[in-house]
Design an enzyme around this catalytic site. Structure first.
Site, PDB file in Angstrom:
ATOM      1  CB  SER A 175      -0.749   0.105   1.076  1.00 57.55           C
ATOM      2  OG  SER A 175      -1.995  -1.025   1.211  1.00 57.55           O
ATOM      3  CG  HIS A 238      -2.969   2.431   3.620  1.00 57.79           C
ATOM      4  ND1 HIS A 238      -2.663   1.636   4.576  1.00 57.79           N
ATOM      5  CD2 HIS A 238      -3.745   1.804   2.719  1.00 57.79           C
ATOM      6  CE1 HIS A 238      -3.148   0.550   4.145  1.00 57.79           C
ATOM      7  NE2 HIS A 238      -3.995   0.661   3.352  1.00 57.79           N
TER       8      HIS A 238
END
Length: 291
Positions: A175, A238
């Protein structure tokens, strides 16, 4: 003899003509693909330059290779290790030499190799979909060395940020790299909004918002709300990957038709990134609760 020579010449000319027509059809298809990609990836003032020199050599090898590597590692742990890995993180992956674990931080390769391991099939499918659908066009425009630099900046930034902001949690998944690509592309769309066809611009911004919002919501739910029997995984990569993309990635992707090394914005973002990196290393050695 003359008749045979004439037949040979005729057949040779026919084959050559057929090859030229085939190559022409291939070139026409490639031109259409490059034209569509230029509208999605570049502001109007850079499209002409891209289309003049656009080609499929080299192909987008970095994104394809890293995606195949992540898929291969997932299949290995899903097939040869406990079958629960198809659904969620399990002991087979937890003991992997690739996963980032706070108690294994001295094994520095884990700050990068964690991107190869994923916590379940929905995790890897989401990451593969995003990095292929966005990464391949980006690599066709900017080439592999630029895309790999942005991707790895997100991966490394993600693991270091997680070790600082969520120091007792493990980390898996690509991610950080995926969000770096999204962040760089998002900033380019935002800054060059009027030049990238406003209707497309609105659609792209909405699409990015929906994808990021859904993925982040799921990551937060899995981290804080969902009942978890096994190890938990941090979501900080993220955010850190997105920030790396919005700084380093934006500068690199905005320098399509010039050398980004000569752009002062690149060095400003690199210096800021290195300052964070030094702080994160210092924190991990001397201040981390995981010590």
């Amino acid at each position: 003899m003359e008749m045979e020579r004439m037949n040979t010449d005729t057949s040779g000319e026919a084959e050559e003509k057929e090859n030229i027509e085939r190559n022409s059809r291939v070139c026409t298809s490639c031109d259409k693909i490059h034209e569509s990609i230029s509208k999605w990836m570049l502001p109007e003032n850079a499209r002409g330059t891209y289309l003049e020199r656009a080609n499929c050599i080299p192909p987008p090898l970095f994104i394809i290779s890293i995606s195949l590597a992540e898929l291969a590692v997932f299949i290995y742990y899903a097939v040869w290790k406990p079958q629960k890995q198809w659904i969620t993180l399990d002991t087979g992956v937890w003991n992997s030499p690739f996963i980032y674990r706070p108690d294994k931080r001295e094994e520095t390769w884990r700050f990068i190799s964690y991107m190869l391991v994923h916590a379940g099939i929905q995790h890897i499918l989401g990451n593969l979909f995003l990095q292929l659908i966005l990464g391949i066009p980006l690599e066709m425009v900017h080439k592999g060395h630029r895309v790999s630099l942005v991707y790895l900046a997100g991966v490394i930034g993600g693991s270091l940020a997680s070790s600082v902001c969520d120091p007792l949690q493990a980390l898996v998944g690509a991610s950080g790299g995926v969000y770096a690509l999204i962040g760089g592309y998002f900033m380019n769309v935002l800054v060059n909004f009027r030049e990238m066809i406003p209707l497309f611009g609105v659609f792209r911004l909405l699409l990015i918002g929906i994808i990021v919002g859904t993925d982040m919501g799921f990551a937060l739910y899995r981290r804080f709300i969902a009942p978890v029997n096994g190890p938990q995984v941090s979501f900080v990569a993220h955010i850190a990957g997105g920030l790396a993309g919005m700084s380093v990635g934006y500068v690199i992707f905005s320098c399509f038709d010039k050398n980004f090394i000569k752009d002062p914005r690149f060095w400003i973002s690199i210096v800021a990134y290195l300052v964070f990196l030094v702080f994160a290393v210092f924190f991990n050695i001397f201040l981390s609760p995981a010590n």
